[in-house]
Write an enzyme that holds these catalytic residues in place. Structure first.
Site, PDB file in Angstrom:
ATOM      1  N   LYS A 198       0.772  -1.142   0.075  1.00 21.59           N
ATOM      2  CA  LYS A 198      -0.042   0.019   0.111  1.00 21.59           C
ATOM      3  C   LYS A 198       0.913   1.235  -0.043  1.00 21.59           C
ATOM      4  CE  LYS A 198      -1.545   2.936   2.841  1.00 21.59           C
ATOM      5  NZ  LYS A 198      -1.355   3.993   1.983  1.00 21.59           N
TER       6      LYS A 198
ATOM      7  N   GLU B 247       9.994   1.619  10.940  1.00 21.55           N
ATOM      8  CA  GLU B 247      10.960   2.644  11.012  1.00 21.55           C
ATOM      9  C   GLU B 247      10.160   4.091  11.178  1.00 21.55           C
ATOM     10  OE1 GLU B 247      14.184   2.711  10.898  1.00 21.55           O
ATOM     11  OE2 GLU B 247      14.234   0.283  10.595  1.00 21.55           O
TER      12      GLU B 247
ATOM     13  N   CYS C 217      13.701  11.107   7.288  1.00 20.87           N
ATOM     14  CA  CYS C 217      13.651  10.804   8.506  1.00 20.87           C
ATOM     15  C   CYS C 217      15.173  11.032   9.292  1.00 20.87           C
ATOM     16  CB  CYS C 217      13.241   9.376   8.862  1.00 20.87           C
ATOM     17  SG  CYS C 217      14.157   8.314   7.447  1.00 20.87           S
TER      18      CYS C 217
ATOM     19  N   GLU D 106       9.743  16.164  15.921  1.00 19.20           N
ATOM     20  CA  GLU D 106      10.175  16.102  14.526  1.00 19.20           C
ATOM     21  C   GLU D 106       9.168  17.030  13.707  1.00 19.20           C
ATOM     22  OE1 GLU D 106       8.847  12.306  12.301  1.00 19.20           O
ATOM     23  OE2 GLU D 106      11.108  12.432  11.466  1.00 19.20           O
TER      24      GLU D 106
HETATM   25  P1  NAD Z   1       2.090   8.128   8.042  1.00 20.43           P
HETATM   26  O1  NAD Z   1       2.408   7.529   9.252  1.00 20.43           O
HETATM   27  O2  NAD Z   1       0.975   9.337   8.134  1.00 20.43           O
HETATM   28  O3  NAD Z   1       1.714   7.344   6.849  1.00 20.43           O
HETATM   29  C1  NAD Z   1       2.939   6.220   6.397  1.00 20.43           C
HETATM   30  C2  NAD Z   1       1.861   5.198   5.887  1.00 20.43           C
HETATM   31  O4  NAD Z   1       0.950   4.532   6.771  1.00 20.43           O
HETATM   32  C3  NAD Z   1       1.046   5.799   4.647  1.00 20.43           C
HETATM   33  O5  NAD Z   1       1.077   4.813   3.811  1.00 20.43           O
HETATM   34  C4  NAD Z   1      -0.459   5.979   5.254  1.00 20.43           C
HETATM   35  O6  NAD Z   1      -1.337   5.777   4.264  1.00 20.43           O
HETATM   36  C5  NAD Z   1      -0.406   4.561   6.080  1.00 20.43           C
HETATM   37  N1  NAD Z   1      -1.408   4.637   7.244  1.00 20.43           N
HETATM   38  C6  NAD Z   1      -1.941   5.630   8.062  1.00 20.43           C
HETATM   39  N2  NAD Z   1      -2.693   5.568   8.784  1.00 20.43           N
HETATM   40  C7  NAD Z   1      -2.726   4.224   8.788  1.00 20.43           C
HETATM   41  C8  NAD Z   1      -3.247   3.089   9.575  1.00 20.43           C
HETATM   42  N3  NAD Z   1      -4.078   3.567  10.718  1.00 20.43           N
HETATM   43  N4  NAD Z   1      -3.246   1.957   9.432  1.00 20.43           N
HETATM   44  C9  NAD Z   1      -2.164   1.557   8.356  1.00 20.43           C
HETATM   45  N5  NAD Z   1      -1.594   2.246   7.518  1.00 20.43           N
HETATM   46  C10 NAD Z   1      -1.626   3.666   8.031  1.00 20.43           C
HETATM   47  O7  NAD Z   1       3.409   9.013   7.707  1.00 20.43           O
HETATM   48  P2  NAD Z   1       3.811   9.956   6.440  1.00 20.43           P
HETATM   49  O8  NAD Z   1       3.139  11.310   6.676  1.00 20.43           O
HETATM   50  O9  NAD Z   1       3.500   9.360   5.084  1.00 20.43           O
HETATM   51  O10 NAD Z   1       5.520   9.883   6.501  1.00 20.43           O
HETATM   52  C11 NAD Z   1       6.001  11.067   7.199  1.00 20.43           C
HETATM   53  C12 NAD Z   1       6.417  10.316   8.621  1.00 20.43           C
HETATM   54  O11 NAD Z   1       7.339   9.045   8.301  1.00 20.43           O
HETATM   55  C13 NAD Z   1       7.540  11.191   9.184  1.00 20.43           C
HETATM   56  O12 NAD Z   1       7.116  11.234  10.531  1.00 20.43           O
HETATM   57  C14 NAD Z   1       8.878  10.549   9.285  1.00 20.43           C
HETATM   58  O13 NAD Z   1       9.793  10.614  10.267  1.00 20.43           O
HETATM   59  C15 NAD Z   1       8.468   9.191   8.993  1.00 20.43           C
HETATM   60  N6  NAD Z   1       9.431   8.575   8.154  1.00 20.43           N
HETATM   61  C16 NAD Z   1      10.431   7.542   8.804  1.00 20.43           C
HETATM   62  C17 NAD Z   1      11.494   6.891   8.163  1.00 20.43           C
HETATM   63  C18 NAD Z   1      12.276   5.925   8.661  1.00 20.43           C
HETATM   64  O14 NAD Z   1      12.931   5.074   7.877  1.00 20.43           O
HETATM   65  N7  NAD Z   1      12.546   6.049   9.860  1.00 20.43           N
HETATM   66  C19 NAD Z   1      11.393   7.016   6.785  1.00 20.43           C
HETATM   67  C20 NAD Z   1      10.659   7.995   6.222  1.00 20.43           C
HETATM   68  C21 NAD Z   1       9.487   8.698   7.061  1.00 20.43           C
END
Ligand code: NAD
Ligand code: MN
Length: 497
Positions: free
Chosen positions: A177, A252, A286, A387
């Site tokens: 997804k 992550e 990140c 963050e």
């Molecule tokens: P997010 O957590 O909102 O979404 C990540 C993914 O999860 C998306 O595909 C989203 O549709 C899905 N998702 C959202 N709600 C969900 C649920 N209830 N159940 C299952 N899936 C769900 O994050 P984002 O806004 O897409 O990305 C930004 C964040 O990601 C930042 O906080 C960043 O730190 C983190 N990030 C971490 C890393 C790492 O490797 N540590 C890498 C990239 C981004």
């Protein structure tokens, strides 16, 4: 609906509209009038179909010899090399990062294709002597089944590749997804695998929201592994769902990464590194450098030089190669950046550069913000703890090495950290004492290579690592095999004493 192309779910090797028939638009964050494509707005019905397809494909894929699985990854890697420029341009259009960085994102997926293909001829286990005569023993890796991959928008191809390729080489099948802001890059990645001969159903794509697709996907009883990258908030939810279902869960999550600059540092190098670490990918990594911890002797000069150079960075659409900093991903992310600027002012930090969204003229239809630097930040301000995921750098002044390390470690995250110094003893002490999953010496906090483990401590994850050979632990389980060829019953711990 615009006349942009329509992309359907990939389920069992064929393309399907969402059961609801609905779609959503993928827009360019540098120009929201630019629609890249319409994607299936899916729900649980589509998830159920995709998991069933993946479950069915698993029966035969797990038995394909790993070196043969690897041949498909090698071919897919060659195809991605040929398609690199086109994929990078589409990525910049859907995500906003400048073209040079989008090329790097695709390159990371290429590197992962070849690295994991190599694993097809390794996947080493152990052999070890038995305590009994005429007995042989070994450990082998076995796949788990269907893996749910849930990915964010900031590395639209690299992060999906980090999850998908180790899942495949170990013999699992996948339902992915993608983030709804950047689904097209996942289509391009999967198209390479399909064109290289990946059998139908081994990788399935279901697009849509976290609540309507992510939730039922991770809860599905036939899903055995959940690999998630995203926010800490959703990540902890994923961990709870995984615990209920006894699934493998790899997380992550966020970071609040420090770069330490000591009095003896090469300041030219530190300025260049801080600019790249803080404002590369518009701070939406990140691993972004979000805290600059500076020893007092160089604080004033470093702050002044950084402020001047950050103000001179060219902000604009990433497809124009003169631009160095692209937009934030969407309206919500831009508003988060604006909110943290207000928080910083209210907390008494000193704004030395930027501080405002860009909304006029060429910026009118995008989510642009000035590169922004706060000085006089103290360690417990929200600016220094939370963050932001945007182009905001906070400078914290410290007296000495010990205070620098203490401040560096004093956040709820532990992904990446760095130190600039010419003192070899300080460098080695920092390598030992910085409690993060990644440490850089004389380089900023970004720039991981795919053959070392990637991940972090504390709130950044749940102890697993992506990339490196360590990622194989997430996507396989150990089986210990004992072969007794003595022809008699030999009881371990009993008959050999
Ligand atoms: P997010 O957590 O909102 O979404 C990540 C993914 O999860 C998306 O595909 C989203 O549709 C899905 N998702 C959202 N709600 C969900 C649920 N209830 N159940 C299952 N899936 C769900 O994050 P984002 O806004 O897409 O990305 C930004 C964040 O990601 C930042 O906080 C960043 O730190 C983190 N990030 C971490 C890393 C790492 O490797 N540590 C890498 C990239 C981004
Ligand atoms: Mn988009």
């Amino acid at each position: 609906m615009s006349d942009a192309p329509v992309y359907r779910n990939l389920i069992g090797g064929t393309w399907h509209d969402a059961a609801s028939g609905a779609t959503f638009a993928n827009r360019n964050p540098a120009d929201t009038a630019d629609v890249i494509g319409h994607f299936a707005d899916s729900d649980e019905r589509d998830v159920v179909a995709a998991v069933a397809a993946a479950q069915q494909a698993y029966a035969s894929w797990r038995l394909v010899p790993a070196p043969k699985r690897a041949e498909i990854l090698y071919r897919a890697g060659q195809l991605l090399i040929e398609r690199k420029e086109a994929c990078a341009r589409d990525m910049t259009r859907e995500m906003g990062k400048v073209l040079k960085e989008a090329r790097g994102d695709v390159q990371e997926a290429i590197d992962m294709m070849f690295f994991m293909a190599g694993e097809g001829r390794r996947l080493h286990g152990q052999t070890t002597p038995s305590e009994m005569p005429n007995k042989f023993q070994m450990s082998v890796r076995q796949p788990l089944g269907v893996c749910a991959l849930i990915t964010p928008w900031n590395f639209p191809m690299a992060i999906p590749s980090w999850k998908m390729l180790p899942a495949l080489i170990t013999g699992n099948t996948v339902v992915i997804k993608p983030a709804s802001d950047t689904p097209l890059s996942v289509y391009h990645l999967v198209q390479c695998l399909t064109d290289a001969g990946l059998p139908p159903g081994v990788v399935n794509i279901v697009t849509g929201s976290g609540s309507k697709v992510g939730e039922p996907l991770m809860r599905h009883p036939d899903v055995k592994v959940i690999s998630f990258t995203g926010s800490t908030e959703i990540g902890s939810r994923v961990a709870r769902v995984g615990a209920e279902g006894m699934k493998h869960v790899s997380l992550e999550l966020g970071g609040k990464n420090p770069m330490i600059v000591m009095n003896d540092a090469d300041l030219d190098l530190a300025v260049e590194g801080a600019l790249w670490g803080a404002f590369g990918t518009t701070g939406q990594r990140c691993t972004a450098t979000s805290r600059l911890i500076v020893q007092r002797g160089v604080a004033a000069e470093l702050t002044a030089r950084l402020a001047a150079q950050a103000a001179a960075l060219t902000v604009g659409p990433g497809l124009d190669e003169r631009n160095q900093v692209g937009p934030s991903i969407n309206q919500g992310q831009l508003e988060i950046v604006e909110r943290y600027v207000q928080i910083g002012m209210a907390e008494g930090a000193r704004l030395v550069c930027g501080g405002a969204a860009l909304r006029d003229g060429p910026y009118a239809r995008g989510f642009f913000h000035q590169p922004t630097i706060f000085a006089d930040v103290t360690r417990h301000m929200r600016l220094a703890q939370e963050e932001i995921f945007g182009p905001v750098l906070s400078i914290i002044t410290v007296e000495d090495f010990d205070e620098a390390i203490d401040v560096a470690n004093d956040v709820p995250y532990g992904l990446s950290s760095s130190i600039y110094t010419r003192d070899v003893n300080a460098a080695f002490r920092a390598m030992r004492d910085l409690y993060t999953g990644i440490v850089y010496i004389n380089a900023p906090t970004i720039g991981a290579e795919i053959h070392l483990p990637f991940g972090g401590t504390k709130g950044t994850g749940n102890g697993h690592r992506e990339a490196g050979q360590q990622v194989l632990e997430v996507f396989s389980e150990w089986k210990s095999v004992y072969v007794d060829f003595s022809g008699s019953l030999q009881r371990a711990q009993i008959d050999n004493n």
